[in-house]
Write an enzyme that holds these catalytic residues in place. Structure first.
Site, PDB file in Angstrom:
ATOM      1  N   HIS A   9      18.128  51.757  30.035  1.00 47.03           N
ATOM      2  CA  HIS A   9      18.199  51.053  28.755  1.00 47.03           C
ATOM      3  C   HIS A   9      19.230  51.669  27.819  1.00 47.03           C
ATOM      4  O   HIS A   9      19.964  50.963  27.137  1.00 47.03           O
ATOM      5  CB  HIS A   9      16.823  51.058  28.081  1.00 47.03           C
ATOM      6  CG  HIS A   9      16.756  50.151  26.903  1.00 47.03           C
ATOM      7  ND1 HIS A   9      17.314  50.479  25.685  1.00 47.03           N
ATOM      8  CD2 HIS A   9      16.226  48.917  26.755  1.00 47.03           C
ATOM      9  CE1 HIS A   9      17.110  49.479  24.834  1.00 47.03           C
ATOM     10  NE2 HIS A   9      16.452  48.522  25.465  1.00 47.03           N
ATOM     11  N   HIS A  72       9.779  44.331  34.584  1.00 42.14           N
ATOM     12  CA  HIS A  72      10.796  43.358  34.207  1.00 42.14           C
ATOM     13  C   HIS A  72      10.688  43.057  32.724  1.00 42.14           C
ATOM     14  O   HIS A  72       9.605  43.105  32.138  1.00 42.14           O
ATOM     15  CB  HIS A  72      10.608  42.053  34.990  1.00 42.14           C
ATOM     16  CG  HIS A  72      11.373  42.029  36.263  1.00 42.14           C
ATOM     17  ND1 HIS A  72      12.746  42.188  36.310  1.00 42.14           N
ATOM     18  CD2 HIS A  72      10.968  41.851  37.548  1.00 42.14           C
ATOM     19  CE1 HIS A  72      13.151  42.112  37.571  1.00 42.14           C
ATOM     20  NE2 HIS A  72      12.092  41.920  38.340  1.00 42.14           N
ATOM     21  N   GLY A  73      11.797  42.742  32.121  1.00 46.55           N
ATOM     22  CA  GLY A  73      11.840  42.335  30.720  1.00 46.55           C
ATOM     23  C   GLY A  73      13.128  41.572  30.517  1.00 46.55           C
ATOM     24  O   GLY A  73      13.845  41.298  31.482  1.00 46.55           O
ATOM     25  N   ILE A  74      13.440  41.256  29.287  1.00 47.23           N
ATOM     26  CA  ILE A  74      14.631  40.461  29.002  1.00 47.23           C
ATOM     27  C   ILE A  74      15.892  41.163  29.508  1.00 47.23           C
ATOM     28  O   ILE A  74      16.828  40.527  29.969  1.00 47.23           O
ATOM     29  CB  ILE A  74      14.700  40.096  27.495  1.00 47.23           C
ATOM     30  CG1 ILE A  74      15.535  38.840  27.296  1.00 47.23           C
ATOM     31  CG2 ILE A  74      15.197  41.244  26.636  1.00 47.23           C
ATOM     32  CD1 ILE A  74      14.790  37.572  27.601  1.00 47.23           C
TER      33      ILE A  74
END
EC number: 4.99.1.3
Length: 143
Positions: A9, A72-74
């Site tokens: 990230h 999982h994410g955007i």
């Protein structure tokens, strides 16, 4: 030649990048991939396009990208595939959610040119793996 790119990230604080650097070093020590690079979604470098370019410059023809995210994410479903050129980059997402978030994505518009002979394989995030459960239990017991 094969390369592994670990994608994280990124953060304004150094810990996120330091962790990814350490993980990449540990993976390198296993000698399974001749090239191991890291790329960060936001806030710091190397960016994801920079990491992929670096792998290509070293002769990688097959680039395996592993998102070092638990779930999982955007970012894993939309932003990272878009940065890798795996999904079309249409700008409608700027209207999808409030703009307090997307000004952080200063890497988003970096263009990544993938040569014809280079294959990008995008893998799953870490997930609910039993090995993660062991770590959670260790941490719970202060280990």
């Amino acid at each position: 030649m094969e390369a592994l790119v670990l994608v994280g990230h990124g953060s304004r604080l150094p810990y996120s990048k330091e962790l990814l650097v350490k993980l990449a070093e540990k993976v390198k020590e296993r000698n399974l991939f001749p090239i191991v690079e890291i790329g960060l979604m936001e806030f710091s470098e190397p960016t994801i396009p920079q990491a992929v370019k670096k792998a290509i410059e070293q002769g990688a023809k097959r680039i395996i990208v592993v998102p070092v995210f638990l779930a999982h994410g955007i970012h894993t479903t939309r932003d990272i595939p878009r940065l890798l050129g795996l999904i079309e980059d249409n700008h409608e997402h700027h209207h999808e959610h409030s703009h307090h978030h997307h000004h952080h994505h200063h890497h988003e518009h970096e263009k990544l040119e993938i040569p014809e002979d280079v294959e990008i394989i995008y893998r799953e995030p870490i997930g609910a793996d039993d090995r993660i459960v062991d770590i959670i239990i260790d941490r719970a017991f202060g280990r």
